[in-house]
Design an enzyme around this catalytic site. Sequence first.
Site, short mmCIF file in Angstrom:
data_model
loop_
_atom_site.label_atom_id
_atom_site.label_comp_id
_atom_site.label_asym_id
_atom_site.label_seq_id
_atom_site.Cartn_x
_atom_site.Cartn_y
_atom_site.Cartn_z
CD GLU B 212 -2.63 -0.98 2.69
OE1 GLU B 212 -2.31 -0.14 3.55
OE2 GLU B 212 -3.51 -1.83 2.88
CG HIS B 250 -4.57 -0.22 6.50
ND1 HIS B 250 -4.08 -1.14 5.62
CD2 HIS B 250 -5.64 -0.79 7.07
CE1 HIS B 250 -4.82 -2.22 5.65
NE2 HIS B 250 -5.79 -2.03 6.52
#
Lengths: 351, 294
Positions: B212, B250
Amino acid sequence: MVKAQIHAGGRGKGTFTDGYKGGVQLCDSPEKAKSTALSMLGNHLVTKQTSPQGRKVQTLYFTEGCDIDHEYYLAVVLDRESAQTVIIASTEGGMDIEAVAEKTPEKIIRVPVSLDMGLKPHHCRLVAFKLGFTGTQVKELSKILNGLYNFSIEKNTELIEINPLVTNKEGSLIALDAKVSFDGNALYKNPDIAELRDTNEEDPKEVEASAFNLNYIALEGNIACMVNGAGLAMATMDIIKSYGGEPANFLDVGGGANEEQVTAAFKIILSDPNVKGILVNIFGGIMKCDIIARGIVSAAKNVSLSVPLVVRLEGTNVEAGKVILKESGLELTSADSLAEAAEIITKQVTA
Amino acid sequence: MSILVNKNTRLVVQGITGNAGTFHTQQCVDYGTNVVAGVTPGKGGLKWENSVPICNTVNEAVIQHGANTSVIYVPPPFAADSILESIDAGIELIVCITEGIPVQDMALVRHKLNQSSVNTRLIGPNCPGIITPGQCKIGIMPGYIHKEGRVGVVSRSGTLTYEAVWQLTQKGLGQSTCIGIGGDPINGTSQKDAVQLFNEDPDTDAIIMIGEIGGSAEEEACEYIKKHVSKPMAGFIAGASAPKGRTMGHAGAIISENGAGTAEAKFQSMEEAGVKIAKNPSEIADALMTCYSG
């Protein structure tokens, strides 16, 4: 001094959307302070750290001007890479510290402090002497640094910064401005900090979402998405874009969303007037597809859905979920894969 | 046929009597995982679902039931302490599912893990767990999407990992082991650690790495890959469309103002390291199949 209070840095060099310059201004008379305040209040201030729309100024801070000799920078940061606190200091305060770090990295002092040992007197001395302080200034700096460090540990800050920390003509240290950011995961330990939350500083849809434990971020596009899991949510935005669409939001409904949360999520998505279509992408792990399907059906009926809806379900109880969607009589398109879902919604929205 | 967990894994579940603990323990038992004990302080001596013995401490689970691996479903305020408890009890592998642990708590855990006397590996927190298909499932991933095989999968994400695994399985490519390392900025096992384990595993033939935006975990893994990995690899980075300066769910998924940690930079590191990249999240298995046929 008149200072616009918004949750962003770079205010002094910022410009208001009506062209008025400077979110931090020195005024030489009460009348000037009043007119300056009136120009700022209700105006939108655009800085390096805000969006192009800027932030609405709703609070002002009036303070005495200070006879500044030199401006310094001082901060305590919880560094994620090294998993320790780091003191960051510079003799080049008062301005954008990122720019200082980029242009003159040698002027940034970094002193790591191991979390299990804590801040020691030698750390403070090191920072003080590197900043060029002498005599009682060293003691003053130690006191300030201890205050910063203890606050950062006690209140779980990610960053606490004094910028500028100044010396006046007498050589005394004065903290003129500060910025603190807190670890959201640790707010339960610090209810006094949680109380300081100013929802005026946030997007109303994001405030509403957080009340339902949904992770929502408003974006500029017209295809809304609702996804479980942050990584998959980002990937869903990415694929919408790769098919030529523009995501209207990031929305992670989390691992165990219930019907109430799904309904709230739909309402939030649809309160954005730009939304022309919705893509729901759920890969059920903890979350069972039949539960999310029931949530979608009840939410869609509740909010009288008026835009195209494409649903992609996979994972735990997927067959039951698909049956519920099919038997609901709702006008929606079921997709079997992420690519198919993104392709269909992009076509429907641009059609 | 695997790394870290297999049929010899003896699992203790910390927080076994909570809602999440109960639900997922049942799923793991059904999958075939050898759950030897659970821990809920104060409920020692009872049995979970009339089958698994409950202990008051992890120490007890190790001594009395031979536990060597633990999984944590304890709420965030107590999760870091649960990790430290498992380390002190001599557990070899800890899998922490809990999301929302204060960063400072994890920084202290990181210190403990770095001590030379500690031989414990941590996976997570804020992760789906680890599975060796057909042998042992620890965590919250749906078991049926996996298939026994020889592709190793490591990912920072939860559901995006399922997406990649499901693509592999549908194309007939089974997995040796799949690890979700979690989306938190301070975690136990890194992308690089996992890639290294797969690289050294004789039963893993190919590797998929899913990252990510934010941080430098993928870049560090790519440095290692460039030097040491000759097994076929494919990868994907989520967040190319994310705006700068915003945390996307996140805590780790944030692009800093100076441009570090962007999807573009990470994709480039992967290409330079010889990793086939999927430009699109629906093409992760396809990307691997350009250099590996199973």
